[in-house]
Scaffold this motif. Structure first.
Motif, short mmCIF file in Angstrom:
data_model
loop_
_atom_site.label_atom_id
_atom_site.label_comp_id
_atom_site.label_asym_id
_atom_site.label_seq_id
_atom_site.Cartn_x
_atom_site.Cartn_y
_atom_site.Cartn_z
N ASP A 52 -6.89 -3.25 1.04
CA ASP A 52 -6.65 -2.99 2.46
C ASP A 52 -5.41 -3.73 2.96
OD1 ASP A 52 -7.72 -1.77 4.98
OD2 ASP A 52 -7.77 -3.86 5.59
N THR A 84 -6.66 7.92 1.52
CA THR A 84 -5.29 7.45 1.34
C THR A 84 -4.37 8.63 1.02
OG1 THR A 84 -5.57 7.08 -1.05
CG2 THR A 84 -6.18 5.27 0.43
N PRO A 85 -3.07 8.51 1.33
CA PRO A 85 -2.12 9.59 1.02
C PRO A 85 -2.06 9.91 -0.48
CG PRO A 85 -1.15 8.01 2.54
CD PRO A 85 -2.43 7.41 2.08
N ASN A 114 -12.19 -0.35 0.54
CA ASN A 114 -10.86 -0.91 0.30
C ASN A 114 -10.87 -2.42 0.17
OD1 ASN A 114 -9.65 1.60 0.29
ND2 ASN A 114 -9.14 1.56 2.47
N LEU A 148 -2.32 -1.86 1.40
CA LEU A 148 -2.19 -0.50 1.91
C LEU A 148 -1.61 -0.49 3.32
CD1 LEU A 148 -5.51 1.14 0.63
CD2 LEU A 148 -3.20 1.46 -0.26
N ARG A 149 -1.98 -1.48 4.13
CA ARG A 149 -1.40 -1.59 5.47
C ARG A 149 0.09 -1.94 5.39
NH1 ARG A 149 -5.23 -2.01 9.60
NH2 ARG A 149 -7.40 -2.20 8.88
N ARG A 150 0.43 -2.80 4.44
CA ARG A 150 1.85 -3.17 4.27
C ARG A 150 2.66 -1.97 3.79
NH1 ARG A 150 2.96 -8.66 2.87
NH2 ARG A 150 5.04 -7.89 2.30
N PHE A 151 2.09 -1.20 2.88
CA PHE A 151 2.83 -0.06 2.32
C PHE A 151 3.02 1.05 3.34
CE2 PHE A 151 0.97 -1.29 -2.08
CZ PHE A 151 1.88 -2.34 -2.16
N ASP A 152 2.25 1.03 4.44
CA ASP A 152 2.45 2.03 5.49
C ASP A 152 3.80 1.86 6.18
OD1 ASP A 152 0.10 3.37 5.11
OD2 ASP A 152 -1.03 2.23 6.61
N THR A 153 4.30 0.62 6.17
CA THR A 153 5.56 0.33 6.86
C THR A 153 6.68 -0.09 5.92
OG1 THR A 153 4.81 -1.96 7.24
CG2 THR A 153 4.35 -0.33 8.97
N GLN A 206 8.65 0.59 2.32
CA GLN A 206 8.88 1.57 1.27
C GLN A 206 8.90 0.90 -0.09
OE1 GLN A 206 9.08 4.92 1.67
NE2 GLN A 206 9.15 5.11 -0.55
N GLU A 225 6.28 2.91 -7.01
CA GLU A 225 5.46 3.95 -6.38
C GLU A 225 4.85 4.87 -7.44
OE1 GLU A 225 5.79 7.06 -2.62
OE2 GLU A 225 7.57 6.09 -3.41
#
Length: 416
Positions: free
Chosen positions: A192, A299-300, A232, A195-200, A202, A208
């Motif tokens: 978790d 998740t995406p 998560n 995943l929050r960090r990867f939202d903002t 790249q 990736e």
């Protein structure tokens, strides 16, 4: 206490020719050495430390230097075990008996599920579960009944004063506890968090791609063992961002550096660790109040079809009937070590797992995504009534041997 620089003799009640579960195939010297380090540390007063998070009695196990080397989860201290030190589950069992436990799981088999998940991971070559096996450990920091502690103290007192009498005791110390022992992984954080960090932020392209590949392995593991507890917070991510070696000290230094000197020496990397697998291997698909969904399905990454790399790794194995035969046999050898082993219940567990494998095989062939995989109709593979013997005849698979059943009942609350 003996000096931490020396290796003391281990008390007699610690000695076991095979410290790992005797029904697991193969000898693992590295894991055996890890358990030996834990036993030596305990003998020197470096005791396992209870983990206060969670709903069961679990412990950080350390080596002689005080470094955490594993997580031990005793069978009798599981969420609904008789010696669980956490009062929340005790209140749940006392006040809400109608909602007691998960109706699709065999009670008090969490330690087998932990080790079984590691076994499936190793057989499939996924490498996302830290090595986990069933072992026996004893420590005064574990939760024992008062009478057991009192008896141990009396026996030790008698032995100290009257050695001739004490030598006739079957055991001076506390009884070893059976449970799952998982290697400790360092540098990881809850999924978790990342995943929050990867939202903002790249990720580099190479990272990736590897992250997607690791994620797909987690999906395959959870789907095959039908994990009912994958949030998560119980899968971990270790991310090492890129590090530039030739970083200039000043603007002048920066101008003097040639473009090819700006090399990324510390290459970025990412790894997933699937921990907390104690609520898997159900004997039926969830069909009560809760659906126990896979939280990674939101998740995406779950919307991306399985990669060719994943297909090349998994399909040759799950399409090989001999491989599936051996996998089930290995799980049987593991599970039958439990005193409460029920062959009929085990067959039902394997029926669910076998159905999951068939669905997974179809999903990989049809180029589906993880979210499409979990939306597939759950099936159970049952053996015909005329079946005799164990899974040794699985390689003779025919339509007359097994029947495929669709589970029509579904949970009241379900997302997929």
């Amino acid at each position: 206490m003996a000096s931490p620089m020396t290796t003391p003799a281990i008390p007699a009640y610690y000695h076991r020719k095979k410290p790992v579960w005797p029904f697991e195939r193969g000898y693992d010297p590295a894991f055996t050495e890890l358990i030996r380090q834990a036993e030596i540390a305990i003998d020197n007063g470096i005791f396992p430390e209870r983990i206060y998070q969670g709903s069961s009695g679990s412990y950080f196990v350390k080596n002689l230097q005080g470094k955490i080397i594993g997580v031990f989860k005793p069978k009798d201290e599981e969420p609904y075990g008789r010696l669980n030190p956490k009062w929340t589950k005790w209140m749940h069992k006392l006040c809400c008996p109608c909602c007691f436990g998960r109706s699709c799981l065999v009670p008090n088999q969490g330690y087998l599920s932990e080790s079984g998940a590691s076994l499936v991971d190793r057989k499939l070559g996924l490498k996302v579960v830290p090595k986990t096996k069933v072992v026996e450990l004893v420590s005064t920091t574990f939760n024992y009944p008062r009478i057991a502690r009192g008896t141990s103290q009396v026996k030790n007192a008698i032995n100290n004063k009257f050695p001739k009498i004490g030598k006739h005791f079957n055991r001076l110390g506390l009884r070893p506890k059976v449970g799952s022992f998982q290697e400790f992984v360092e540098g990881f954080k809850d999924a978790d968090y990342w995943l929050r960090r990867f939202d903002t932020e790249q990720l580099p392209v190479s990272v990736e791609k590897k992250f997607q590949s690791q994620f797909e392995r987690l999906v395959i593991l959870d789907y095959i063992i039908r994990n009912t507890d994958r949030g998560n917070d119980n899968w971990l991510i270790k991310y090492d961002p890129p590090v530039i070696l030739n970083q200039p000290r000043s603007n002048a230094d920066q101008e003097m550096l040639a473009p090819n000197e700006w090399e990324v020496v510390g290459k970025p990397d990412i790894t997933i660790a699937a921990i907390d697998n104690g609520l898997a291997f159900p004997f039926k698909h969830p069909d009560a109040w809760r659906g126990y969904p896979y939280h990674w399905a939101w998740t995406p990454m779950a919307k991306v079809p399985f990669s060719q790399e994943t297909k090349d790794l998994v399909l040759p194995r799950i399409e090989d009937l001999n491989f599936v035969d051996e996998l089930i046999d290995d799980l049987r050898n593991l599970f039958k070590g439990d005193k409460g082993f029920d062959s009929h219940m085990f067959e039902r567990q394997m029926g669910v797992m076998h159905g999951q494998i068939l669905n997974l095989r179809k999903a990989l062939h049809d180029n589906l995504t993880p979210i499409q995989l979990v939306q597939m109709t759950p099936i159970i593979i049952k053996r015909c009534s005329g079946w005799a013997g164990t899974t040794s005849n699985f390689r003779a698979f025919t339509e007359n041997t097994f029947t495929e059943n669709v589970q029509s009942d579904s949970p009241f609350f379900s997302w997929f």
